[in-house]
Design an enzyme around this catalytic site. Sequence first.
Site, PDB file in Angstrom:
ATOM      1  N   HIS A 123       4.848  22.556 -16.994  1.00 50.54           N
ATOM      2  CA  HIS A 123       5.277  23.048 -15.668  1.00 50.54           C
ATOM      3  C   HIS A 123       6.329  24.149 -15.786  1.00 50.54           C
ATOM      4  O   HIS A 123       7.086  24.370 -14.843  1.00 50.54           O
ATOM      5  CB  HIS A 123       5.813  21.885 -14.811  1.00 50.54           C
ATOM      6  CG  HIS A 123       4.741  20.935 -14.359  1.00 50.54           C
ATOM      7  ND1 HIS A 123       4.996  19.637 -13.965  1.00 50.54           N
ATOM      8  CD2 HIS A 123       3.396  21.101 -14.222  1.00 50.54           C
ATOM      9  CE1 HIS A 123       3.854  19.042 -13.611  1.00 50.54           C
ATOM     10  NE2 HIS A 123       2.880  19.914 -13.764  1.00 50.54           N
ATOM     11  N   GLY A 191       8.219   8.079 -18.992  1.00 54.76           N
ATOM     12  CA  GLY A 191       9.068   8.508 -17.873  1.00 54.76           C
ATOM     13  C   GLY A 191       8.382   9.391 -16.851  1.00 54.76           C
ATOM     14  O   GLY A 191       9.013  10.277 -16.288  1.00 54.76           O
TER      15      GLY A 191
HETATM   16  C1  BJW Z   1      12.225   6.304 -16.175  1.00 54.77           C
HETATM   17  C2  BJW Z   1      13.613   6.350 -16.318  1.00 54.77           C
HETATM   18  C3  BJW Z   1      14.141   6.107 -17.612  1.00 54.77           C
HETATM   19  C4  BJW Z   1      13.131   6.792 -14.253  1.00 54.77           C
HETATM   20  N1  BJW Z   1      13.315   5.841 -18.617  1.00 54.77           N
HETATM   21  N2  BJW Z   1      11.434   6.035 -17.180  1.00 54.77           N
HETATM   22  C5  BJW Z   1      -5.858  15.328  -6.766  1.00 54.77           C
HETATM   23  C6  BJW Z   1      -6.311  15.620  -8.021  1.00 54.77           C
HETATM   24  C7  BJW Z   1      -5.827  16.720  -8.699  1.00 54.77           C
HETATM   25  C8  BJW Z   1      -4.859  17.551  -8.152  1.00 54.77           C
HETATM   26  C9  BJW Z   1      -4.420  17.262  -6.899  1.00 54.77           C
HETATM   27  C10 BJW Z   1      -4.921  16.195  -6.209  1.00 54.77           C
HETATM   28  N3  BJW Z   1      -4.324  16.175  -4.999  1.00 54.77           N
HETATM   29  C11 BJW Z   1      -3.449  17.212  -4.930  1.00 54.77           C
HETATM   30  C12 BJW Z   1      -3.495  17.887  -6.074  1.00 54.77           C
HETATM   31  C13 BJW Z   1      -2.674  19.040  -6.408  1.00 54.77           C
HETATM   32  C14 BJW Z   1      -1.274  18.769  -6.900  1.00 54.77           C
HETATM   33  C15 BJW Z   1      -0.989  17.283  -7.073  1.00 54.77           C
HETATM   34  O1  BJW Z   1      -1.168  16.701  -8.110  1.00 54.77           O
HETATM   35  N4  BJW Z   1      -0.450  16.651  -6.032  1.00 54.77           N
HETATM   36  C16 BJW Z   1      -0.171  15.212  -6.079  1.00 54.77           C
HETATM   37  C17 BJW Z   1       1.289  14.974  -5.739  1.00 54.77           C
HETATM   38  C18 BJW Z   1      -1.121  14.505  -5.171  1.00 54.77           C
HETATM   39  N5  BJW Z   1      -1.145  19.448  -8.165  1.00 54.77           N
HETATM   40  C19 BJW Z   1      -0.882  20.754  -8.231  1.00 54.77           C
HETATM   41  O2  BJW Z   1      -0.732  21.436  -7.223  1.00 54.77           O
HETATM   42  C20 BJW Z   1      -0.824  21.380  -9.611  1.00 54.77           C
HETATM   43  N6  BJW Z   1      -1.651  22.524  -9.669  1.00 54.77           N
HETATM   44  C21 BJW Z   1      -2.969  22.470  -9.469  1.00 54.77           C
HETATM   45  O3  BJW Z   1      -3.571  21.422  -9.255  1.00 54.77           O
HETATM   46  O4  BJW Z   1      -3.553  23.695  -9.556  1.00 54.77           O
HETATM   47  C22 BJW Z   1      -4.942  23.843  -9.226  1.00 54.77           C
HETATM   48  C23 BJW Z   1      -5.251  25.299  -9.443  1.00 54.77           C
HETATM   49  C24 BJW Z   1      -6.171  25.658 -10.397  1.00 54.77           C
HETATM   50  C25 BJW Z   1      -6.465  27.014 -10.604  1.00 54.77           C
HETATM   51  C26 BJW Z   1      -5.815  27.977  -9.825  1.00 54.77           C
HETATM   52  C27 BJW Z   1      -4.872  27.624  -8.886  1.00 54.77           C
HETATM   53  C28 BJW Z   1      -4.579  26.266  -8.696  1.00 54.77           C
HETATM   54  C29 BJW Z   1       0.603  21.870  -9.917  1.00 54.77           C
HETATM   55  C30 BJW Z   1       1.580  20.755  -9.940  1.00 54.77           C
HETATM   56  C31 BJW Z   1       2.992  21.328 -10.116  1.00 54.77           C
HETATM   57  C32 BJW Z   1       4.045  20.242 -10.065  1.00 54.77           C
HETATM   58  N7  BJW Z   1       5.316  20.856 -10.000  1.00 54.77           N
HETATM   59  C33 BJW Z   1       6.511  20.019  -9.992  1.00 54.77           C
HETATM   60  C34 BJW Z   1       7.739  20.921  -9.725  1.00 54.77           C
HETATM   61  C35 BJW Z   1       8.050  21.758 -10.968  1.00 54.77           C
HETATM   62  C36 BJW Z   1       9.128  22.757 -10.681  1.00 54.77           C
HETATM   63  C37 BJW Z   1      10.483  22.139 -10.457  1.00 54.77           C
HETATM   64  O5  BJW Z   1      10.980  21.358 -11.296  1.00 54.77           O
HETATM   65  O6  BJW Z   1      11.064  22.439  -9.432  1.00 54.77           O
HETATM   66  O7  BJW Z   1       6.644  19.343 -11.251  1.00 54.77           O
HETATM   67  S1  BJW Z   1       6.450  18.670  -8.823  1.00 54.77           S
HETATM   68  C38 BJW Z   1       7.306  17.500  -9.841  1.00 54.77           C
HETATM   69  O8  BJW Z   1       6.400  16.407 -10.173  1.00 54.77           O
HETATM   70  C39 BJW Z   1       7.590  18.245 -11.157  1.00 54.77           C
HETATM   71  C40 BJW Z   1       7.292  17.171 -12.173  1.00 54.77           C
HETATM   72  O9  BJW Z   1       7.035  17.752 -13.451  1.00 54.77           O
HETATM   73  C41 BJW Z   1       6.101  16.461 -11.573  1.00 54.77           C
HETATM   74  C42 BJW Z   1       5.882  15.071 -12.113  1.00 54.77           C
HETATM   75  O10 BJW Z   1       6.965  14.259 -11.819  1.00 54.77           O
HETATM   76  P1  BJW Z   1       7.403  13.097 -12.825  1.00 54.77           P
HETATM   77  O11 BJW Z   1       7.875  13.683 -14.090  1.00 54.77           O
HETATM   78  O12 BJW Z   1       6.322  12.097 -12.914  1.00 54.77           O
HETATM   79  O13 BJW Z   1       8.703  12.538 -12.078  1.00 54.77           O
HETATM   80  P2  BJW Z   1       8.864  11.362 -10.997  1.00 54.77           P
HETATM   81  O14 BJW Z   1      10.198  11.490 -10.399  1.00 54.77           O
HETATM   82  O15 BJW Z   1       7.712  11.315 -10.088  1.00 54.77           O
HETATM   83  O16 BJW Z   1       8.792  10.031 -11.887  1.00 54.77           O
HETATM   84  C43 BJW Z   1       9.815   9.669 -12.788  1.00 54.77           C
HETATM   85  C44 BJW Z   1       9.384   8.405 -13.505  1.00 54.77           C
HETATM   86  O17 BJW Z   1      10.360   8.096 -14.467  1.00 54.77           O
HETATM   87  C45 BJW Z   1       9.244   7.203 -12.580  1.00 54.77           C
HETATM   88  O18 BJW Z   1       8.029   6.529 -12.876  1.00 54.77           O
HETATM   89  C46 BJW Z   1      10.443   6.322 -12.952  1.00 54.77           C
HETATM   90  O19 BJW Z   1      10.161   4.927 -12.832  1.00 54.77           O
HETATM   91  C47 BJW Z   1      10.666   6.708 -14.387  1.00 54.77           C
HETATM   92  N8  BJW Z   1      12.035   6.563 -14.915  1.00 54.77           N
HETATM   93  N9  BJW Z   1      14.245   6.610 -15.139  1.00 54.77           N
HETATM   94  C48 BJW Z   1      12.032   5.798 -18.421  1.00 54.77           C
HETATM   95  N10 BJW Z   1      15.536   6.104 -17.861  1.00 54.77           N
END
Ligand code: BJW
Length: 248
Positions: A123, A191
């Site tokens: 990302h 995580g």
């Molecule tokens: C611990 C802990 C400790 C806490 N030890 N554990 C269905 C299928 C496919 C795609 C889609 C779909 N529906 C919608 C979509 C599209 C969308 C998507 O997935 N949306 C869903 C939310 C439904 N995806 C996109 O739009 C992506 N692009 C795409 O699909 O492009 C298609 C395309 C193709 C060709 C041309 C054009 C387009 C892009 C996704 C971008 C995500 N961006 C972000 C922001 C990044 C920038 C920024 O930082 O500002 O990325 S969103 C945010 O979520 C960030 C993260 O990397 C990402 C994942 O989050 P993560 O890491 O899982 O964090 P949390 O907070 O959710 O979880 C933390 C975990 O840690 C928890 O489980 C805790 O329990 C745990 N934890 N302390 C261990 N100490």
Amino acid sequence: MSDNPTPLLSAAAALRAARHVCVLTGAGISAESGVPTFRDAQTGLWAKYRPEDLATPEAFARDPQRIWEWYEWRRELVRRVEPNAGHLALVELASTVPRLTLVTQNVDGLHQRAGSTGVIEYHGNILRDRCSAEGTIAARSSLSITGLPECARCGELLRPDVVWFGEAIPRQALLEADAAAAACDVFLSIGTASVVYPAAGLAESALRSGAKVIEVNTEPTALTPLVDVALRGPSGDVLPQLLQALRS
Ligand code: BJW
């Protein structure tokens, strides 16, 4: 004594037998460094802000000043914090198994600062600027008309080099991560809530190819029902324990 090994010993046995380990990390691994996760109900970034207001190209087009303020705040925070024991354990794991591919959804650069090499930034990276017109990594112009960061080459607005919702994953990162997930024999998901695609699909791809999937998380996630081993606890505790079990 029971014949059933503990989850920690099962995970260690899988890693001991592995030729290629693919690791996917999410915000949870940086939580113990003091970087907020996204979806924690109390402390997560999305608890205070709506993702569509801050992490979409439409939000940036609507109000670039607001988006830049949010990202500058997060940049400052990331610059102040340090890698934790979880990041460091992954550096050691890479030198313990024959091959390790590290894919991170995190934009904080903490794996690299801990000493991991070849990190696949799925990302992007919050500390880099990218030209919103040319799409290339760019230096800032010293003569900003708007007061916002502008491209030294073309004068258009710069944006943080991260992937927002609706945007494509950088091509090289997408290809390398896909290949590693499909080829590995152990997939370690650490995580991450496993809800954002295509990143969340990497574990599914590994499972389809017959890999063992191990999850490290403080809470059950969308992936938990599919995994072979779930290790519950903070990654800064669990990963050093896993490394110790692997070596003994
Ligand atoms: C611990 C802990 C400790 C806490 N030890 N554990 C269905 C299928 C496919 C795609 C889609 C779909 N529906 C919608 C979509 C599209 C969308 C998507 O997935 N949306 C869903 C939310 C439904 N995806 C996109 O739009 C992506 N692009 C795409 O699909 O492009 C298609 C395309 C193709 C060709 C041309 C054009 C387009 C892009 C996704 C971008 C995500 N961006 C972000 C922001 C990044 C920038 C920024 O930082 O500002 O990325 S969103 C945010 O979520 C960030 C993260 O990397 C990402 C994942 O989050 P993560 O890491 O899982 O964090 P949390 O907070 O959710 O979880 C933390 C975990 O840690 C928890 O489980 C805790 O329990 C745990 N934890 N302390 C261990 N100490």
